[in-house]
Design a protein around this motif. Structure first.
Motif, short mmCIF file in Angstrom:
data_model
loop_
_atom_site.label_atom_id
_atom_site.label_comp_id
_atom_site.label_asym_id
_atom_site.label_seq_id
_atom_site.Cartn_x
_atom_site.Cartn_y
_atom_site.Cartn_z
N GLU A 68 0.80 -1.34 -0.16
CA GLU A 68 -0.17 0.04 -0.02
C GLU A 68 0.77 1.29 -0.10
OE1 GLU A 68 -1.48 1.68 4.22
OE2 GLU A 68 -2.34 -0.36 3.86
N ARG A 69 0.29 2.32 -0.42
CA ARG A 69 0.94 3.38 -0.57
C ARG A 69 0.08 4.63 0.01
NH1 ARG A 69 5.15 5.66 -4.78
NH2 ARG A 69 5.33 7.75 -4.15
N ARG A 70 0.56 5.74 0.83
CA ARG A 70 -0.25 6.70 1.30
C ARG A 70 0.11 7.87 0.52
NH1 ARG A 70 -3.49 6.16 6.20
NH2 ARG A 70 -3.51 3.91 6.53
N VAL A 71 -0.54 8.68 -0.22
CA VAL A 71 -0.35 9.93 -0.96
C VAL A 71 -1.22 11.28 -0.09
CG1 VAL A 71 -0.59 11.26 -2.99
CG2 VAL A 71 -0.06 8.83 -2.98
N ARG A 72 -0.69 12.10 0.19
CA ARG A 72 -1.00 13.28 0.97
C ARG A 72 -1.87 14.22 0.00
NH1 ARG A 72 -1.88 15.25 5.79
NH2 ARG A 72 -1.53 17.36 6.18
N VAL A 73 -3.04 14.56 0.34
CA VAL A 73 -3.92 15.76 -0.19
C VAL A 73 -3.76 16.93 0.90
CG1 VAL A 73 -5.98 16.47 -1.51
CG2 VAL A 73 -5.00 14.14 -1.69
N THR A 74 -3.24 18.20 0.50
CA THR A 74 -3.21 19.22 1.29
C THR A 74 -4.04 20.10 0.84
OG1 THR A 74 -0.82 18.79 1.82
CG2 THR A 74 -1.51 21.07 2.33
N LEU A 75 -4.95 20.63 2.04
CA LEU A 75 -5.77 21.69 1.60
C LEU A 75 -5.04 22.85 1.89
CD1 LEU A 75 -9.40 20.91 3.51
CD2 LEU A 75 -8.52 20.31 0.99
N THR A 76 -4.95 23.85 0.77
CA THR A 76 -3.96 24.91 0.73
C THR A 76 -4.79 26.42 1.24
OG1 THR A 76 -4.72 25.43 -1.68
CG2 THR A 76 -2.57 24.03 -1.18
N LYS A 77 -5.86 26.22 1.34
CA LYS A 77 -6.34 27.39 1.90
C LYS A 77 -8.09 27.03 2.55
CE LYS A 77 -7.89 29.19 -2.76
NZ LYS A 77 -7.75 30.33 -3.66
N ASP A 78 -8.38 27.83 3.33
CA ASP A 78 -9.80 27.65 3.94
C ASP A 78 -10.94 27.86 2.90
OD1 ASP A 78 -8.40 27.24 6.51
OD2 ASP A 78 -8.67 29.25 6.96
N GLY A 79 -11.87 27.14 3.09
CA GLY A 79 -12.96 27.25 2.24
C GLY A 79 -13.77 25.85 2.23
N ALA A 80 -14.98 26.26 1.35
CA ALA A 80 -15.71 24.77 1.04
C ALA A 80 -15.78 24.60 -0.47
CB ALA A 80 -16.84 25.01 1.62
N THR A 81 -15.77 23.69 -1.16
CA THR A 81 -15.96 23.40 -2.31
C THR A 81 -16.22 21.86 -2.54
OG1 THR A 81 -14.86 23.49 -4.50
CG2 THR A 81 -13.36 22.79 -2.93
N ARG A 82 -16.78 21.53 -3.99
CA ARG A 82 -17.05 20.37 -4.38
C ARG A 82 -16.16 20.12 -5.64
NH1 ARG A 82 -21.92 17.17 -3.29
NH2 ARG A 82 -22.44 19.11 -2.02
N GLY A 83 -15.44 18.92 -5.85
CA GLY A 83 -14.75 18.84 -7.22
C GLY A 83 -14.68 17.14 -7.25
N ASN A 84 -13.92 16.90 -8.30
CA ASN A 84 -13.77 15.32 -8.45
C ASN A 84 -12.03 15.01 -8.49
OD1 ASN A 84 -16.20 14.50 -9.25
ND2 ASN A 84 -16.24 15.57 -10.73
N LEU A 85 -11.77 13.94 -7.85
CA LEU A 85 -10.49 13.27 -7.82
C LEU A 85 -10.26 12.03 -8.98
CD1 LEU A 85 -7.52 12.79 -6.78
CD2 LEU A 85 -8.76 11.11 -5.11
N LYS A 86 -9.75 12.41 -9.98
CA LYS A 86 -9.61 11.45 -11.08
C LYS A 86 -8.58 10.26 -10.57
CE LYS A 86 -8.07 10.79 -15.74
NZ LYS A 86 -7.51 11.68 -16.99
N VAL A 87 -8.85 8.98 -10.74
CA VAL A 87 -7.99 7.76 -10.25
C VAL A 87 -7.87 6.97 -11.55
CG1 VAL A 87 -7.55 6.07 -8.80
CG2 VAL A 87 -8.81 7.96 -7.73
N ALA A 88 -6.67 6.91 -12.10
CA ALA A 88 -6.36 6.26 -13.10
C ALA A 88 -5.36 4.97 -13.02
CB ALA A 88 -6.31 6.93 -14.51
#
Length: 191
Positions: A68-88
């Motif tokens: 297994e491998r862990r990849v960090r996703v860092t929130l760079t600023k405050d706020g709220a949003t909705r989006g897509n993470l593409k995994v291929a």
């Protein structure tokens, strides 16, 4: 830190990808890539909406067989949003999308809690003393006047008793040394 977003690779078929339909977080998180089969590369990409608040250190990740491998996703600023993470995987032959919902953290929505003790005045011994620039300037007037007078006396003496450059330089150095010592002593004694 929130729970990691699980990504399973090669669990049921070669180059198979299993991801949740959506993932909600209010803070930075990790993507936990678990490889159940052959070694593979997994490509991760955040869409434009998600990239406004989130960043991934690298997009292409090699995962060994049965690891297994862990990849960090860092929130760079405050706020709220909705989006897509593409995994291929398999050079894009197998692609899945995870809807990522970033919500504001509780600390942001609740505001700042202030202790009531901060409103009570403190005794002078505990209070932080601060001086404005004018107070410091007024305290240093004697030092400025003394240094100016000493320098004036040295230059006048050099002119009256001769214009020997070496004598003038020695006098100026002596006066400056005295002035620096005086300033240091003044600052130490008045603080």
């Amino acid at each position: 830190m929130s729970e990691p977003l699980p990504v399973h690779v090669n669990r049921t078929t070669l180059h198979g990808l299993e991801v949740p339909k959506s993932f909600e977080t209010s803070e930075s998180f990790e993507i936990r890539i678990v490889n159940h089969g052959e070694p593979t590369h997994v490509h991760l990409h955040v869409d434009d909406a998600l990239s406004e608040l989130a960043a991934i250190d690298a997009t292409n990740h090699y995962v060994k067989r049965g690891s297994e491998r862990r990849v960090r996703v860092t929130l760079t600023k405050d706020g709220a949003t909705r989006g897509n993470l593409k995994v291929a995987t398999a050079h894009g032959a197998t692609t899945r999308y995870v809807e990522v919902v970033v919500t504001e953290s509780e600390a942001e929505t609740q505001g700042v809690v202030v202790d009531e003790d901060l409103a009570k005045p403190r005794p002078k011994s505990e209070a932080v003393e601060s001086e404005d620039f004018s107070g410091r300037f007024e305290r240093s007037i004697p030092v400025i006047v003394g240094t100016s007078l000493a320098l004036g006396v040295a230059v006048t003496a050099a002119i009256v008793f001769g214009t020997d450059f070496v004598a003038l330089a020695a006098g100026v150095v002596a006066v400056l040394a005295f002035a620096i010592a005086f300033v240091i002593a003044f600052v130490v004694l008045t603080d």
